[in-house]
Design a protein around this motif. Structure first.
Motif, short mmCIF file in Angstrom:
data_model
loop_
_atom_site.label_atom_id
_atom_site.label_comp_id
_atom_site.label_asym_id
_atom_site.label_seq_id
_atom_site.Cartn_x
_atom_site.Cartn_y
_atom_site.Cartn_z
N LEU A 43 -8.72 14.17 -31.90
CA LEU A 43 -8.83 13.78 -33.31
C LEU A 43 -10.29 13.80 -33.75
O LEU A 43 -11.18 13.30 -33.04
CB LEU A 43 -8.27 12.37 -33.52
CG LEU A 43 -6.77 12.18 -33.31
CD1 LEU A 43 -6.41 10.71 -33.48
CD2 LEU A 43 -5.96 13.03 -34.28
N THR A 44 -10.55 14.40 -34.89
CA THR A 44 -11.86 14.32 -35.52
C THR A 44 -12.00 12.97 -36.20
O THR A 44 -11.02 12.22 -36.33
CB THR A 44 -12.02 15.43 -36.56
OG1 THR A 44 -11.06 15.19 -37.62
CG2 THR A 44 -11.78 16.82 -35.95
N PRO A 45 -13.19 12.60 -36.67
CA PRO A 45 -13.32 11.37 -37.45
C PRO A 45 -12.36 11.32 -38.64
O PRO A 45 -11.77 10.28 -38.92
CB PRO A 45 -14.78 11.37 -37.89
CG PRO A 45 -15.48 12.09 -36.78
CD PRO A 45 -14.53 13.19 -36.38
N ALA A 46 -12.17 12.46 -39.30
CA ALA A 46 -11.22 12.50 -40.42
C ALA A 46 -9.79 12.30 -39.91
O ALA A 46 -8.97 11.65 -40.57
CB ALA A 46 -11.33 13.83 -41.16
N GLY A 47 -9.51 12.84 -38.74
CA GLY A 47 -8.17 12.66 -38.16
C GLY A 47 -7.93 11.23 -37.76
O GLY A 47 -6.82 10.69 -37.96
N VAL A 48 -8.93 10.59 -37.18
CA VAL A 48 -8.81 9.17 -36.82
C VAL A 48 -8.55 8.34 -38.07
O VAL A 48 -7.67 7.47 -38.09
CB VAL A 48 -10.08 8.69 -36.10
CG1 VAL A 48 -10.06 7.17 -35.94
CG2 VAL A 48 -10.21 9.36 -34.74
N ALA A 49 -9.30 8.64 -39.14
CA ALA A 49 -9.13 7.88 -40.38
C ALA A 49 -7.77 8.15 -41.01
O ALA A 49 -7.11 7.23 -41.51
CB ALA A 49 -10.25 8.23 -41.36
N GLY A 50 -7.34 9.41 -40.99
CA GLY A 50 -6.05 9.76 -41.58
C GLY A 50 -4.90 9.10 -40.85
O GLY A 50 -3.98 8.57 -41.48
#
Length: 290
Positions: A224-231
Motif C-alpha cells: 500500500l502507498t500512503p494514499a492506499g493506506v489512507a483510502g
C-alpha cells in the motif's frame, strides 16, 4: 467512541459466527442435507435466510466471490434441501458446535443466556434498510436454546456490518477483487487464500492490482502507498461508523458487558485452530476496548 466499540465488538463476534464455515458440525449438517462439497454447503448455509434465490443475487450480496464459484452451488443446492430445512440444520449444527467447544455447563449457564439476550437486543436494533443479508437474518425466529440464539444474533450483527462494508466499497469505487487485493496488501489475509477460495484467476488479480497502482493506492511491489493506506483507512472507518447503530442503542454499559461475555468464547475459538491459517476475514484478536 462508538465506532471503536463497533470494531472491538466485531473482533469478538466474528469468530463465533465463523463456526458456520469451519466447525465440523456445520460440514456434517450440510453433507446430511445432500450438499455436494464444502462450497455448496457454504453458500447454502449462509444464503438460506434469503430463500431459494438464484446465484446472481448471492453473488451480489456476498460481493467478493467469482460468479462461477456461486453458480456451481446455487440454485442446485435448493434441489437437495429447502432453505427452511437448511436453517433448521444450521441452528442444530451451531448448537452442537458451541456445546462441544464451550462445554455443556457453559452453554446452559446464566452467562450464556445473558450474552444471548444482550446480543439479541443489539441485533433487533440493527437498521437493515439497504442491508439484505442483515434483514434476512434479523427476520429469523428467536431460537429457544441460548447458544443458538447467541449465534443467530451475532450472525445478524455480522451480516449487518458486512452489508455496510459492501456499500462502502461500492461508494469508494473498490471492486470485488480490488477489495481482496487491499486486504492482502494490508497484511490482514493471505492473497492466495483469498484469490483461490473465491475462485478468481491470476489475470483477474493482476488486473485489479494494475487499477490500484493507476489509482495510486498500490506500489510496484504490491504494498500500500500512503494514499492506499489512507483510502483503506477511510473505508474501514466508514464501515465502523455504519455498524455503530446497534451498540449505540444497546448502550455503553450493556455493550461492555456483552464484550466481557464474548471474550472467553472468541478466545476459545481462536485457540481451537478451527479458523484457517491466512485469516480470510481479517480478525486480529486485538480489539479490546469498547
Amino acid at each position: 467512541m462508538v465506532t471503536q466499540a463497533a470494531r472491538a465488538m466485531w473482533e469478538r463476534f466474528e469468530p463465533v459466527h465463523d463456526l458456520v464455515y469451519f466447525a465440523p458440525e456445520a460440514r456434517r449438517a450440510a453433507d446430511g442435507l445432500g450438499m455436494r462439497g464444502f462450497w455448496m454447503g457454504y453458500f447454502a448455509l449462509r444464503a438460506a435466510p434469503l430463500g431459494p434465490v438464484p446465484a446472481p443475487v448471492v453473488t451480489a450480496c456476498f460481493y467478493v466471490f467469482h460468479p462461477d464459484r456461486v453458480a456451481r452451488a446455487l440454485p442446485d443446492a435448493w434441489q437437495y434441501a429447502a432453505p427452511d430445512d437448511v436453517l433448521d440444520a444450521r441452528e442444530s449444527a451451531m448448537d452442537a458446535a458451541m456445546t462441544r467447544l464451550f462445554g455443556p455447563d457453559a452453554v446452559s449457564s446464566a452467562r450464556m443466556t445473558e450474552a444471548a439476550d444482550l446480543a439479541w437486543r443489539a441485533a433487533e436494533a440493527a437498521d437493515t434498510a439497504g442491508r439484505p443479508l442483515a434483514a434476512a437474518n434479523q427476520a429469523i425466529d428467536r431460537p429457544r436454546q441460548s447458544c443458538a440464539r447467541l449465534w443467530q444474533a451475532l450472525t445478524t450483527l455480522r451480516e449487518h456490518r458486512g452489508d455496510g462494508h459492501v456499500a462502502t466499497l461500492v461508494g469508494h469505487g473498490v471492486a470485488p477483487v480490488a477489495a481482496m487485493v487491499l486486504k492482502a496488501a494490508a497484511g490482514e489475509s493471505d492473497a492466495a487464500l483469498l484469490r483461490e477460495g473465491r475462485k478468481w484467476d491470476q489475470a483477474d488479480w493482476r488486473a485489479a492490482e494494475k487499477k490500484l497502482r493507476e489509482r495510486g493506492w498500490l506500489d510496484e511491489d504490491g504494498g500500500l502507498t500512503p494514499a492506499g493506506v489512507a483510502g483503506r483507512a477511510a473505508i474501514e472507518a466508514q464501515t465502523d461508523a455504519l455498524a455503530e447503530g446497534p451498540w449505540r442503542t444497546l448502550g455503553q454499559e450493556d455493550t461492555a458487558r456483552l464484550a466481557d461475555l464474548l471474550d472467553p468464547l472468541a478466545a476459545t475459538i481462536r485457540d481451537s485452530d478451527l479458523l484457517p491459517a491466512g485469516n480470510p476475514v481479517g480478525v486480529t484478536g486485538a480489539g479490546k476496548g469498547v
